[in-house]
Scaffold this active site. Structure first.
Site, PDB file in Angstrom:
ATOM      1  N   HIS A   1      13.885  -1.707  -6.296  1.00 41.96           N
ATOM      2  CA  HIS A   1      12.825  -1.559  -7.306  1.00 41.96           C
ATOM      3  C   HIS A   1      13.042  -0.310  -8.175  1.00 41.96           C
ATOM      4  CE1 HIS A   1      10.643  -4.940  -5.786  1.00 41.96           C
ATOM      5  NE2 HIS A   1      10.374  -4.376  -4.619  1.00 41.96           N
TER       6      HIS A   1
ATOM      7  N   ASP B   1       5.289   7.779  -7.342  1.00 40.63           N
ATOM      8  CA  ASP B   1       4.388   7.823  -6.177  1.00 40.63           C
ATOM      9  C   ASP B   1       5.240   7.847  -4.901  1.00 40.63           C
ATOM     10  OD1 ASP B   1       5.324   5.195  -6.667  1.00 40.63           O
ATOM     11  OD2 ASP B   1       3.507   4.247  -5.884  1.00 40.63           O
TER      12      ASP B   1
HETATM   13  O1  RIB Z   1       6.440  -3.155  -6.553  1.00 40.61           O
HETATM   14  C1  RIB Z   1       7.350  -2.148  -6.289  1.00 40.61           C
HETATM   15  C2  RIB Z   1       6.823  -0.807  -6.724  1.00 40.61           C
HETATM   16  O2  RIB Z   1       5.628  -0.499  -5.999  1.00 40.61           O
HETATM   17  C3  RIB Z   1       7.752   0.347  -6.473  1.00 40.61           C
HETATM   18  O3  RIB Z   1       7.570   1.301  -7.484  1.00 40.61           O
HETATM   19  C4  RIB Z   1       7.258   0.878  -5.155  1.00 40.61           C
HETATM   20  O4  RIB Z   1       7.639   2.220  -4.954  1.00 40.61           O
HETATM   21  C5  RIB Z   1       5.781   0.707  -5.276  1.00 40.61           C
HETATM   22  O5  RIB Z   1       5.248   1.783  -5.991  1.00 40.61           O
HETATM   23 CA    CA Z   2       7.211   3.669  -6.779  1.00 38.41          CA
END
Ligand code: RIB
Ligand code: CA
Length: 322
Positions: A244, A10
């Protein structure tokens, strides 16, 4: 040997960090980005995927996926973290939509897994809606995939329990029903959750160094991460950001960076703990056990953050020279 991957994403600032990491690493063959709602609307996310492809001259396909969760009402784009269109202060102009694959993302995933049985790793770094739709449409994909690596969830390890709610991580909270179906399917899932992604940290200085040393990719990541770092500074009091989505790609490149724990995983589907992830690690018999028939999956509980940061920097710096 190179590893074929599809990133379900995303995009998203940390998604861009993950995508360029995969594109840059010589051991990875990035076949496609399949897009999903989440950080941005599906239209903006797909536009961002096309923008990166053009800017960095990538060969990956782009297939557009789900614009909303399976069952729960949509939460809406995470503008406060990723900006109006997903890339912070940078608004990519409208890209050529003719470059998007004609198939919906779930069908693209099915077709690729079928064409390359046992070869493709799915790396999912957004809500798990496309993967769930693919499972519904073609349950046999569980036999064809090599492994499924997911950035999502939080299991309370190292004190990390949630980011969008006290007990839920964003990707799982965005579509808990999809996540539960993906975790309980009989395929090998590795979950890279907040337990480890919040143990690695890109400091503002680290990103500054990338700008200086990693060519156009370093400059781009520095630019888009300005907005992200403003969020981290204003809301969390941190001078930098957690790692992340790049952590999921790091697992594919070098699994030894992580310690895994085995056990079936379920998701809380509604109520005050909606999107909470729970792994059963004991063998005790219970009268009622919603984990009983779910396959064991792997949850990352420790990370060598120093080595991960070195791997990321080295990969991007080398890419910058090419
Ligand atoms: O919690 C972090 C995640 O949520 C990552 O994938 C960030 O891009 C959002 O999608
Ligand atoms: Ca993401």
């Amino acid at each position: 040997m190179t590893q074929k991957i599809i990133i379900d994403t995303d995009p998203g600032i940390d998604d861009a960090m993950a995508i360029l990491f995969a594109e840059a690493h010589p051991d990875i063959e990035l076949l496609a980005l399949t897009t999903v709602f989440g950080n941005a609307t599906i239209e903006n996310g797909t536009n961002n995927a096309l923008y990166l492809k053009q800017k960095f001259n990538c060969n990956y396909d782009v297939a557009q996926g789900a614009d909303k969760p399976l069952t729960r009402p949509p939460v809406g784009p995470t503008v406060i973290v990723h900006g109006e269109t997903g890339f912070g202060h940078l608004h990519a102009g409208p890209m050529d939509l003719d470059k998007v694959d004609a198939r919906p993302a779930y069908q693209y995933i099915i077709d690729q897994l079928k064409a390359h049985p046992g070869e493709i790793t799915l790396v999912a770094v957004g809500p798990l809606t496309n993967l769930s739709l693919a499972l519904q449409a073609e349950p046999q994909i569980t036999q064809w995939v090599k492994q499924v690596v997911i950035m999502g969830g939080a299991f309370g390890e190292n004190g990390h329990r949630g980011n969008v709610t006290p007990f839920a991580e964003a990707n799982i909270h965005d579509d808990p029903h999809a996540a539960d179906s993906v975790f309980t399917a009989d395929w090998p899932v590795i979950i890279i959750g907040l337990d480890v992604t919040e143990e690695s940290f890109f400091s503002a200085d680290y990103l500054e160094q990338l700008k200086d040393d990693a060519g156009e990719a370093g400059r781009f990541l520095h630019e888009v991460s300005r907005y992200y770092l403003e969020f981290y500074s204003d809301k969390l009091g941190l001078a930098g950001c957690h790692v992340h989505d790049p952590s999921a790609v790091a697992y594919v490149i070098n699994p030894a960076l992580f310690t895994l724990r085995n056990g079936p995983v379920r998701v809380v589907l509604d109520g005050c703990a909606e999107g909470m992830t729970l792994q059963k690690t004991d063998t005790r018999l219970h009268g009622h056990d919603e984990w009983e028939h779910a396959p064991k999956q792997q949850v990352a509980i420790q990370v060598n953050d120093t080595a991960l940061l070195e791997l990321y920097r080295h990969t991007l710096v080398e890419y910058g020279k090419s």
